[in-house]
Design a protein around this motif. Sequence first.
Motif, PDB file in Angstrom:
ATOM      1  N   THR A  78      17.900 -48.023 -59.446  1.00 30.38           N
ATOM      2  CA  THR A  78      17.344 -49.396 -58.559  1.00 30.38           C
ATOM      3  C   THR A  78      16.438 -50.604 -59.504  1.00 30.38           C
TER       4      THR A  78
ATOM      5  N   HIS B  38      26.542 -49.887 -51.249  1.00 27.37           N
ATOM      6  CA  HIS B  38      26.578 -48.931 -50.065  1.00 27.37           C
ATOM      7  C   HIS B  38      27.972 -47.326 -50.337  1.00 27.37           C
TER       8      HIS B  38
ATOM      9  N   ASP C 151      25.253 -46.551 -56.456  1.00 22.53           N
ATOM     10  CA  ASP C 151      25.357 -46.363 -54.408  1.00 22.53           C
ATOM     11  C   ASP C 151      23.940 -47.375 -54.762  1.00 22.53           C
ATOM     12  N   SER C 152      23.350 -47.748 -53.954  1.00 19.03           N
ATOM     13  CA  SER C 152      22.350 -49.029 -53.358  1.00 19.03           C
ATOM     14  C   SER C 152      20.883 -48.389 -53.509  1.00 19.03           C
ATOM     15  N   ASN C 153      20.881 -46.111 -53.969  1.00 20.95           N
ATOM     16  CA  ASN C 153      20.010 -45.678 -54.317  1.00 20.95           C
ATOM     17  C   ASN C 153      19.199 -45.872 -55.492  1.00 20.95           C
TER      18      ASN C 153
ATOM     19  N   ASP D 112      27.070 -41.879 -56.064  1.00 14.48           N
ATOM     20  CA  ASP D 112      25.676 -41.830 -56.712  1.00 14.48           C
ATOM     21  C   ASP D 112      26.609 -42.818 -57.883  1.00 14.48           C
TER      22      ASP D 112
ATOM     23  N   ARG E 121      29.154 -41.691 -50.567  1.00 15.91           N
ATOM     24  CA  ARG E 121      28.389 -41.795 -50.786  1.00 15.91           C
ATOM     25  C   ARG E 121      28.337 -40.794 -52.022  1.00 15.91           C
TER      26      ARG E 121
ATOM     27  N   HIS F 104      25.128 -53.090 -57.338  1.00 13.07           N
ATOM     28  CA  HIS F 104      24.722 -52.100 -56.614  1.00 13.07           C
ATOM     29  C   HIS F 104      24.840 -52.551 -54.892  1.00 13.07           C
TER      30      HIS F 104
END
Length: 106
Positions: free
Chosen positions: A35, A47, A30-32, A53, A51, A45
């Motif tokens: 990083t 979205h 996930d983009s979060n 991970d 959701r 990465h």
Amino acid sequence: MFVVKDGYICYVEQDGDWLELAPSTALLCDSNELTKLGEGDGVGHLHMPERVDMVFAVGDMVVGIESKKTGDFLTSQRNGRWSRQIRLLLEQCNVACFMLRGDLPH
């Protein structure tokens, strides 16, 4: 649901359409998450659907990862979010893994 198809990690949507997300040799995050790592490190990465991970392929199976720092894990466990996230991983991936980052509470 995440699947491996023709050398790619794909996501099969509810209507049966599927999206190629990344080569099956990648760790898809996930983009979060993670990083500081990028494509040169083998990490892609975006979205993530549902959701999730992280996912990666092992042969024709997809491993889904729920990643939490210690404090977030404790909070998530108390409010029931962690159980829902693991249940989602079991529905969306062949194998569910939990990764705890940081020190354990004393």
